[in-house]
Motif scaffolding. Structure first.
Motif, short mmCIF file in Angstrom:
data_model
loop_
_atom_site.label_atom_id
_atom_site.label_comp_id
_atom_site.label_asym_id
_atom_site.label_seq_id
_atom_site.Cartn_x
_atom_site.Cartn_y
_atom_site.Cartn_z
N PRO A 263 0.84 -1.20 0.00
CA PRO A 263 0.00 0.00 0.00
C PRO A 263 0.88 1.25 0.00
O PRO A 263 2.10 1.19 0.23
CB PRO A 263 -0.77 -0.12 1.31
N LEU B 113 -7.47 -1.09 -0.89
CA LEU B 113 -7.68 0.30 -0.47
C LEU B 113 -7.89 1.25 -1.64
O LEU B 113 -7.97 2.46 -1.45
CB LEU B 113 -6.48 0.77 0.36
N SER B 114 -7.99 0.69 -2.83
CA SER B 114 -8.03 1.53 -4.04
C SER B 114 -9.30 2.37 -4.15
O SER B 114 -9.33 3.32 -4.93
CB SER B 114 -7.87 0.66 -5.28
N GLN C 42 -2.49 2.82 -5.29
CA GLN C 42 -2.78 2.28 -3.96
C GLN C 42 -2.88 0.76 -4.06
O GLN C 42 -3.11 0.20 -5.13
CB GLN C 42 -4.09 2.88 -3.43
N ALA C 43 -2.69 0.08 -2.95
CA ALA C 43 -2.93 -1.36 -2.90
C ALA C 43 -4.39 -1.64 -3.23
O ALA C 43 -5.28 -0.84 -2.87
CB ALA C 43 -2.58 -1.91 -1.52
N GLU D 77 1.08 3.45 2.22
CA GLU D 77 1.67 3.63 3.55
C GLU D 77 3.04 2.94 3.65
O GLU D 77 3.99 3.49 4.22
CB GLU D 77 0.73 3.07 4.62
N THR E 200 -7.24 6.92 2.53
CA THR E 200 -5.90 6.32 2.54
C THR E 200 -4.97 7.05 1.57
O THR E 200 -3.76 7.13 1.80
CB THR E 200 -5.96 4.83 2.18
N TYR E 201 -5.53 7.54 0.47
CA TYR E 201 -4.73 8.36 -0.45
C TYR E 201 -4.37 9.69 0.20
O TYR E 201 -3.23 10.14 0.13
CB TYR E 201 -5.51 8.64 -1.73
#
Length: 296
Positions: free
Chosen positions: A75, A129-130, A125-126, A77, A135-136
């Motif tokens: 990801p 989590l896309s 993103q992974a 992160e 998360t972005y």
């Protein structure tokens, strides 16, 4: 004293001349007719750019170098952590200008950024989590800032890679984030990619997610993955490569004659149509009505 000043002046002029010469050489390197792309990714970037993209470019006489900084399932992160820690965590897969492939293990992001005068660097993103915008927003600005600071040339531009929704019966644990509903996952992905692209940091959006969704409207159905989430090694991967080709070269991929030996002519037509319509409408699925029934 006088001779010391002359020596200093000569040194200064030599330094300025060599600096200008180096800058001119760097400019020529950036403008040598070769498009160089680097993905900071995972297995989804592997699916998209390590296969068929070079061949599509080569079929039209276009020169390309492809790099992929790979960690399976990584990801944003984790990429941030690896960048800030300058970690040698990556398998660096590279396709050079001749099409030769190489793999360098234990690569750092910082080293890969300096390996070539990259025209484009891609972020994604992974897959679980896309479709999760938060998360972005949390991690992508940090990774983007790191890359901007460490990239070899300031002229480098940036790509946002929109990945695809899982197959309807996928057993991937991340599918539960979307209630195991492909349509819900797809809509979340395109909504998120649209919002992130509008940040203004990216020159190109690669809508692979929409291309795969387009292809799913054909007689092939929902059979474009090999395990419910990674693309089928043949026509699935070819679709993604077609999207990348048209987005990078601004040329209708339907006019490209390359067809992998592992797929049929009709499957290649579906792939190219799905990719082309995704470039035109990156945030909305297009029904490929000419291929809803078996076509010869």
């Amino acid at each position: 004293m006088f001779s010391t000043r002359i020596t200093y002046i000569l040194f200064l002029f030599s330094f300025i001349f060599l600096s200008k010469l180096k800058a001119q050489t760097d400019d020529r390197t950036l403008d040598d007719g070769v498009i160089r792309i680097l993905a900071i990714g995972n297995s989804f970037s592997e699916d998209a750019i390590e296969n068929n993209l070079f061949e599509l470019a080569n079929a039209r006489g276009k020169k390309i170098v492809i790099g992929n900084l790979y960690i399976g399932g990584a990801p944003l992160e984790l990429h941030v952590k690896n960048a800030l820690g300058d970690s040698s965590a990556y398998s660096y897969r590279k396709v050079d200008e001749s099409g030769a492939k190489s793999v360098h293990e234990h690569m750092k992001i910082s080293a890969a950024l300096l390996d070539e005068p990259w025209d484009y660097i891609s972020f994604q993103q992974a897959s679980p989590l896309s479709g999760k915008y938060d998360t972005y927003a949390k991690d992508l600005p940090l990774l983007y800032a790191y890359v901007k600071e460490h990239v070899k040339y300031p002229e480098t531009k940036y790509i946002l890679h929109q990945t695809w929704a899982y197959q309807h019966d996928s057993d991937h644990s991340g599918f539960s984030l979307y209630e195991r509903n492909q349509e819900q996952m797809y809509k979340a992905i395109v909504s998120t990619s649209e919002k992130v692209y509008k940040w203004g940091n990216f020159s190109i959006l690669i809508p692979c997610g929409t291309a795969i969704q387009n292809a799913r409207t054909t007689y092939v159905g929902d059979h474009f993955t090999r395990d419910g989430y990674h693309l089928n090694l043949n026509y699935g991967r070819f679709i993604a490569a077609c999207v990348w080709y048209e987005a990078l070269f601004k040329e209708d991929v339907r006019n490209n004659a390359f067809v992998p030996l592992s797929i049929s002519y009709v499957e290649s037509k579906i792939a190219k149509q799905a990719a082309h319509h995704a470039i035109i409408h990156p945030y909305n699925m297009t029904l490929l009505k000419d291929y809803t029934f078996w076509t010869y």
